[in-house]
Scaffold this motif. Structure first.
Motif, PDB file in Angstrom:
ATOM      1  N   SER A  91     -29.891 -77.280 -65.698  1.00 42.07           N
ATOM      2  CA  SER A  91     -31.063 -77.429 -66.560  1.00 42.07           C
ATOM      3  C   SER A  91     -32.223 -76.641 -65.975  1.00 42.07           C
ATOM      4  N   THR A  92     -33.152 -76.329 -66.833  1.00 39.50           N
ATOM      5  CA  THR A  92     -34.421 -75.749 -66.427  1.00 39.50           C
ATOM      6  C   THR A  92     -35.447 -76.178 -67.446  1.00 39.50           C
ATOM      7  N   ASN A  93     -36.695 -75.867 -67.197  1.00 41.96           N
ATOM      8  CA  ASN A  93     -37.732 -76.228 -68.156  1.00 41.96           C
ATOM      9  C   ASN A  93     -38.873 -75.224 -68.094  1.00 41.96           C
ATOM     10  N   VAL A 147     -32.088 -75.875 -71.661  1.00 44.30           N
ATOM     11  CA  VAL A 147     -33.506 -75.571 -71.472  1.00 44.30           C
ATOM     12  C   VAL A 147     -34.314 -76.709 -72.068  1.00 44.30           C
ATOM     13  N   CYS A 148     -35.095 -77.378 -71.216  1.00 39.18           N
ATOM     14  CA  CYS A 148     -36.046 -78.387 -71.662  1.00 39.18           C
ATOM     15  C   CYS A 148     -37.352 -77.634 -71.943  1.00 39.18           C
ATOM     16  N   LEU A 149     -37.744 -77.598 -73.204  1.00 41.09           N
ATOM     17  CA  LEU A 149     -38.866 -76.790 -73.660  1.00 41.09           C
ATOM     18  C   LEU A 149     -40.100 -77.650 -73.886  1.00 41.09           C
ATOM     19  N   ASN A 150     -41.220 -77.234 -73.297  1.00 38.80           N
ATOM     20  CA  ASN A 150     -42.477 -77.941 -73.516  1.00 38.80           C
ATOM     21  C   ASN A 150     -42.860 -77.899 -74.994  1.00 38.80           C
ATOM     22  N   SER A 151     -43.244 -79.046 -75.549  1.00 40.37           N
ATOM     23  CA  SER A 151     -43.743 -79.114 -76.920  1.00 40.37           C
ATOM     24  C   SER A 151     -45.078 -78.376 -77.012  1.00 40.37           C
ATOM     25  N   ILE A 209     -36.685 -80.180 -76.910  1.00 45.33           N
ATOM     26  CA  ILE A 209     -38.145 -80.125 -76.803  1.00 45.33           C
ATOM     27  C   ILE A 209     -38.640 -81.464 -76.274  1.00 45.33           C
ATOM     28  N   PHE A 210     -39.476 -81.397 -75.211  1.00 43.28           N
ATOM     29  CA  PHE A 210     -40.056 -82.623 -74.657  1.00 43.28           C
ATOM     30  C   PHE A 210     -41.572 -82.581 -74.797  1.00 43.28           C
ATOM     31  N   ASP A 211     -42.173 -83.754 -74.964  1.00 35.73           N
ATOM     32  CA  ASP A 211     -43.610 -83.833 -75.267  1.00 35.73           C
ATOM     33  C   ASP A 211     -44.462 -84.230 -74.064  1.00 35.73           C
ATOM     34  N   GLU A 212     -43.848 -84.625 -72.961  1.00 37.82           N
ATOM     35  CA  GLU A 212     -44.598 -85.023 -71.780  1.00 37.82           C
ATOM     36  C   GLU A 212     -45.021 -83.780 -70.988  1.00 37.82           C
ATOM     37  N   ASP A 213     -45.803 -83.992 -69.941  1.00 38.67           N
ATOM     38  CA  ASP A 213     -46.213 -82.863 -69.095  1.00 38.67           C
ATOM     39  C   ASP A 213     -45.052 -82.321 -68.275  1.00 38.67           C
ATOM     40  N   THR A 214     -44.096 -83.178 -67.936  1.00 33.27           N
ATOM     41  CA  THR A 214     -42.902 -82.760 -67.196  1.00 33.27           C
ATOM     42  C   THR A 214     -41.676 -83.357 -67.898  1.00 33.27           C
ATOM     43  N   PRO A 215     -40.505 -82.779 -67.656  1.00 35.70           N
ATOM     44  CA  PRO A 215     -39.299 -83.289 -68.317  1.00 35.70           C
ATOM     45  C   PRO A 215     -38.578 -84.391 -67.539  1.00 35.70           C
ATOM     46  N   VAL A 216     -39.268 -85.094 -66.643  1.00 39.21           N
ATOM     47  CA  VAL A 216     -38.574 -86.054 -65.776  1.00 39.21           C
ATOM     48  C   VAL A 216     -37.816 -87.121 -66.568  1.00 39.21           C
ATOM     49  N   ASN A 217     -38.383 -87.604 -67.665  1.00 38.16           N
ATOM     50  CA  ASN A 217     -37.690 -88.634 -68.455  1.00 38.16           C
ATOM     51  C   ASN A 217     -36.405 -88.088 -69.066  1.00 38.16           C
ATOM     52  N   TYR A 218     -36.433 -86.838 -69.506  1.00 35.64           N
ATOM     53  CA  TYR A 218     -35.233 -86.224 -70.072  1.00 35.64           C
ATOM     54  C   TYR A 218     -34.210 -85.944 -68.989  1.00 35.64           C
ATOM     55  N   LEU A 219     -34.664 -85.479 -67.844  1.00 38.38           N
ATOM     56  CA  LEU A 219     -33.738 -85.185 -66.747  1.00 38.38           C
ATOM     57  C   LEU A 219     -33.061 -86.453 -66.246  1.00 38.38           C
ATOM     58  N   ALA A 220     -33.766 -87.570 -66.299  1.00 44.37           N
ATOM     59  CA  ALA A 220     -33.158 -88.843 -65.897  1.00 44.37           C
ATOM     60  C   ALA A 220     -31.996 -89.203 -66.815  1.00 44.37           C
ATOM     61  N   GLN A 221     -32.060 -88.755 -68.057  1.00 40.73           N
ATOM     62  CA  GLN A 221     -30.984 -89.035 -69.014  1.00 40.73           C
ATOM     63  C   GLN A 221     -29.880 -87.978 -68.967  1.00 40.73           C
ATOM     64  N   PRO A 244     -42.458 -81.564 -59.675  1.00 47.03           N
ATOM     65  CA  PRO A 244     -42.442 -82.959 -60.125  1.00 47.03           C
ATOM     66  C   PRO A 244     -41.037 -83.493 -60.408  1.00 47.03           C
ATOM     67  N   GLU A 245     -40.095 -82.603 -60.717  1.00 45.37           N
ATOM     68  CA  GLU A 245     -38.745 -83.023 -61.085  1.00 45.37           C
ATOM     69  C   GLU A 245     -37.848 -83.322 -59.884  1.00 45.37           C
ATOM     70  N   THR A 246     -38.290 -83.004 -58.674  1.00 44.74           N
ATOM     71  CA  THR A 246     -37.447 -83.122 -57.484  1.00 44.74           C
ATOM     72  C   THR A 246     -36.805 -84.496 -57.351  1.00 44.74           C
ATOM     73  N   GLN A 247     -37.612 -85.543 -57.397  1.00 43.99           N
ATOM     74  CA  GLN A 247     -37.105 -86.894 -57.142  1.00 43.99           C
ATOM     75  C   GLN A 247     -36.037 -87.306 -58.152  1.00 43.99           C
ATOM     76  N   VAL A 248     -36.297 -87.094 -59.438  1.00 41.28           N
ATOM     77  CA  VAL A 248     -35.340 -87.550 -60.456  1.00 41.28           C
ATOM     78  C   VAL A 248     -34.032 -86.763 -60.383  1.00 41.28           C
ATOM     79  N   VAL A 249     -34.111 -85.479 -60.074  1.00 47.97           N
ATOM     80  CA  VAL A 249     -32.883 -84.685 -59.956  1.00 47.97           C
ATOM     81  C   VAL A 249     -32.048 -85.185 -58.780  1.00 47.97           C
ATOM     82  N   LYS A 250     -32.691 -85.369 -57.631  1.00 46.31           N
ATOM     83  CA  LYS A 250     -31.967 -85.803 -56.436  1.00 46.31           C
ATOM     84  C   LYS A 250     -31.447 -87.233 -56.570  1.00 46.31           C
ATOM     85  N   GLU A 251     -32.233 -88.117 -57.179  1.00 47.19           N
ATOM     86  CA  GLU A 251     -31.791 -89.509 -57.370  1.00 47.19           C
ATOM     87  C   GLU A 251     -30.514 -89.592 -58.199  1.00 47.19           C
ATOM     88  N   ASN A 252     -30.316 -88.611 -59.065  1.00 48.11           N
ATOM     89  CA  ASN A 252     -29.141 -88.611 -59.935  1.00 48.11           C
ATOM     90  C   ASN A 252     -28.051 -87.674 -59.440  1.00 48.11           C
TER      91      ASN A 252
END
Length: 155
Positions: free
Chosen positions: A26-28, A54-58, A93-105, A123-131
């Motif tokens: 993934s990328t964003n 690709v997680c795309l900023n809204s 397409i994600f609406d938050e400032d970062t895609p962390v919620n989508y990456l968690a899924q 900002p995505e480091t923690q969620v990627v590594k946790e999963n």
């Protein structure tokens, strides 16, 4: 050609792909004016696995990050252009400032980001590594950015 999906449809697809032992990358980003730097970055990201998401900023998210004059292209147009690239399999397409919620899924095996970040500033480091995923930082193509294109056009 890739698909533009909502997050629920994408999560379903990813589960099927992982069941078939596909490596998910993934990328964003905003990808407002697609340029050679973006294309090389996406190609490199895709080369790291089997499927590139690709997680795309809204539009709202781009405005929050880049200011009221952006994006120049709306989210649906940006998503369709990205999905048309041979190296991109899915766009969401994600609406938050970062895609962390989508990456968690999505739980990618690898998440890529530009070389202006590192594990401490992303900002995505923690969620990627946790999963169970890992991060890859990809070098920029010098002098190629949406901002530099806009600045050149304004001269």
């Amino acid at each position: 050609m890739g698909n533009v999906l909502d997050i629920n449809s994408l999560v379903y697809e990813v589960k099927q792909l992982k069941a078939n032992n596909k490596k998910i990358v993934s990328t964003n980003g905003c990808f407002d004016i697609l340029h050679i730097g973006h294309v090389r970055y996406l190609q490199k990201s895709a080369s790291l696995g089997d499927i590139l998401i690709v997680c795309l900023n809204s539009d709202r998210s781009v405005k929050a990050l880049k200011g009221d004059s952006r994006p120049l292209n709306n989210e649906n147009d940006r998503a369709e252009v990205l999905a048309s690239l041979g190296c991109v399999d899915y766009v969401v397409i994600f609406d938050e400032d970062t895609p962390v919620n989508y990456l968690a899924q999505i739980k990618p095996d690898i998440h890529t980001k530009g070389g202006d970040y590192d594990e401490n500033t992303l900002p995505e480091t923690q969620v990627v590594k946790e999963n169970g995923g890992r991060l890859e930082f990809i070098s920029f193509v010098e002098g190629k950015s949406t901002t530099s294109i806009i600045n050149k056009m304004q001269k």
